[in-house]
Design a protein around this motif. Sequence first.
Motif, mmCIF file in Angstrom:
data_model
loop_
_atom_site.group_PDB
_atom_site.id
_atom_site.type_symbol
_atom_site.label_atom_id
_atom_site.label_comp_id
_atom_site.label_asym_id
_atom_site.label_seq_id
_atom_site.Cartn_x
_atom_site.Cartn_y
_atom_site.Cartn_z
ATOM 1 N N GLN A 21 0.759 -1.836 12.045
ATOM 2 C CA GLN A 21 1.611 -0.705 12.407
ATOM 3 C C GLN A 21 1.021 0.636 11.980
ATOM 4 O OE1 GLN A 21 4.715 -0.833 14.188
ATOM 5 N NE2 GLN A 21 3.733 -2.758 14.686
ATOM 6 N N ALA A 22 0.722 0.785 10.696
ATOM 7 C CA ALA A 22 0.248 2.074 10.166
ATOM 8 C C ALA A 22 -1.252 2.274 10.358
ATOM 9 C CB ALA A 22 0.603 2.187 8.685
ATOM 10 N N LYS A 23 -1.981 1.189 10.545
ATOM 11 C CA LYS A 23 -3.445 1.258 10.691
ATOM 12 C C LYS A 23 -4.087 1.979 9.500
ATOM 13 C CE LYS A 23 -3.495 0.108 15.344
ATOM 14 N NZ LYS A 23 -2.868 -1.179 15.375
ATOM 15 N N LEU A 24 -3.633 1.635 8.301
ATOM 16 C CA LEU A 24 -4.159 2.245 7.080
ATOM 17 C C LEU A 24 -5.658 1.982 6.982
ATOM 18 C CD1 LEU A 24 -3.222 3.705 4.423
ATOM 19 C CD2 LEU A 24 -3.260 1.440 3.369
ATOM 20 N N LYS A 25 -6.396 3.039 6.641
ATOM 21 C CA LYS A 25 -7.854 2.903 6.572
ATOM 22 C C LYS A 25 -8.412 3.675 5.388
ATOM 23 C CE LYS A 25 -8.434 6.608 9.948
ATOM 24 N NZ LYS A 25 -7.083 7.096 9.775
ATOM 25 N N GLN A 26 -9.694 3.515 5.166
ATOM 26 C CA GLN A 26 -10.373 4.176 4.066
ATOM 27 C C GLN A 26 -10.142 5.682 4.146
ATOM 28 O OE1 GLN A 26 -14.551 3.352 3.839
ATOM 29 N NE2 GLN A 26 -14.799 4.494 1.945
ATOM 30 N N GLY A 27 -9.819 6.249 2.992
ATOM 31 C CA GLY A 27 -9.609 7.691 2.896
ATOM 32 C C GLY A 27 -8.192 8.143 3.183
ATOM 33 N N ASP A 28 -7.362 7.296 3.794
ATOM 34 C CA ASP A 28 -5.963 7.661 4.031
ATOM 35 C C ASP A 28 -5.234 7.782 2.707
ATOM 36 O OD1 ASP A 28 -6.191 7.677 6.786
ATOM 37 O OD2 ASP A 28 -5.122 5.782 7.094
ATOM 38 N N ARG A 29 -4.248 8.664 2.686
ATOM 39 C CA ARG A 29 -3.362 8.795 1.520
ATOM 40 C C ARG A 29 -2.083 8.033 1.810
ATOM 41 N NH1 ARG A 29 -3.146 15.081 -0.290
ATOM 42 N NH2 ARG A 29 -4.927 14.991 -1.708
ATOM 43 N N ILE A 30 -1.730 7.122 0.897
ATOM 44 C CA ILE A 30 -0.511 6.336 1.078
ATOM 45 C C ILE A 30 0.409 6.536 -0.116
ATOM 46 C CG2 ILE A 30 -1.626 4.258 0.157
ATOM 47 C CD1 ILE A 30 0.336 2.623 1.932
ATOM 48 N N LEU A 31 1.682 6.754 0.174
ATOM 49 C CA LEU A 31 2.720 6.762 -0.855
ATOM 50 C C LEU A 31 3.433 5.422 -0.785
ATOM 51 C CD1 LEU A 31 4.606 8.007 -2.994
ATOM 52 C CD2 LEU A 31 5.960 8.945 -1.096
ATOM 53 N N ILE A 32 3.391 4.685 -1.882
ATOM 54 C CA ILE A 32 4.090 3.405 -1.967
ATOM 55 C C ILE A 32 5.272 3.610 -2.902
ATOM 56 C CG2 ILE A 32 3.938 0.959 -2.560
ATOM 57 C CD1 ILE A 32 0.861 1.241 -2.116
ATOM 58 N N VAL B 299 -0.462 16.024 -4.551
ATOM 59 C CA VAL B 299 -0.852 15.988 -3.147
ATOM 60 C C VAL B 299 -1.132 17.373 -2.573
ATOM 61 C CG1 VAL B 299 -0.103 15.293 -0.838
ATOM 62 C CG2 VAL B 299 0.432 13.870 -2.788
ATOM 63 N N GLY B 300 -0.415 18.366 -3.065
ATOM 64 C CA GLY B 300 -0.566 19.704 -2.498
ATOM 65 C C GLY B 300 -0.070 19.740 -1.072
ATOM 66 N N ASP B 301 -0.747 20.512 -0.243
ATOM 67 C CA ASP B 301 -0.332 20.662 1.156
ATOM 68 C C ASP B 301 -0.843 19.540 2.052
ATOM 69 O OD1 ASP B 301 0.995 23.028 0.554
ATOM 70 O OD2 ASP B 301 -0.759 24.274 1.001
ATOM 71 N N GLY B 302 -1.656 18.639 1.484
ATOM 72 C CA GLY B 302 -2.273 17.582 2.291
ATOM 73 C C GLY B 302 -1.315 16.525 2.786
ATOM 74 N N GLY B 303 -0.242 16.287 2.069
ATOM 75 C CA GLY B 303 0.728 15.277 2.481
ATOM 76 C C GLY B 303 0.168 13.864 2.445
ATOM 77 N N PHE B 304 0.869 12.967 3.108
ATOM 78 C CA PHE B 304 0.495 11.556 3.156
ATOM 79 C C PHE B 304 0.234 11.143 4.596
ATOM 80 C CE2 PHE B 304 3.421 11.939 -0.480
ATOM 81 C CZ PHE B 304 2.563 11.532 -1.492
ATOM 82 N N ASP B 305 -0.673 10.195 4.755
ATOM 83 C CA ASP B 305 -0.911 9.617 6.071
ATOM 84 C C ASP B 305 0.078 8.495 6.355
ATOM 85 O OD1 ASP B 305 -3.431 11.083 6.803
ATOM 86 O OD2 ASP B 305 -4.077 10.142 4.934
ATOM 87 N N VAL B 306 0.475 7.785 5.284
ATOM 88 C CA VAL B 306 1.368 6.640 5.406
ATOM 89 C C VAL B 306 2.338 6.654 4.236
ATOM 90 C CG1 VAL B 306 1.501 4.104 5.395
ATOM 91 C CG2 VAL B 306 -0.400 5.247 6.559
#
Length: 125
Positions: free
Chosen positions: A38-49, A108-115
């Motif tokens: 679903q999320a296609k999480l990959k290297q370099g992505d930011r994830i909040l768990i 995180v700053g302004d970058g946010g999360f990818d997932v």
Amino acid sequence: KARVSMNSISEIPPKASFEEAATLPVVFLTVEYSLGEQAKLKQGDRILIHSAAGGIGLAAIQYAQRVGAEIFATASPSKHKYLQSVRVENVSTSRDEEALASEMGELVGDGGFDVVLSAGFLIAE
């Protein structure tokens, strides 16, 4: 008779009951589907768990580490040291909305999360 690939089976952990062991594949399959398909999480992505110290959260940490994602996690304060012991550096509270927003904002700053994966209740903001 049934045939199963050798990489699809493992021994039951020594102290686990049959019932407990039977739940393990469900947890990991849930994470594989949600983060991989679903999320296609990959290297370099930011994830909040969110609620990272539970079953789904810990499996998600393992998955994120395997693909090389940057992990941000929440848990109750009593579980922070455990999460840090499994190499999660960015940990915040899941119990205090203001502290969570402030700490994650600094990390995180302004970058946010990818997932974002919520294994618990996530605040609305």
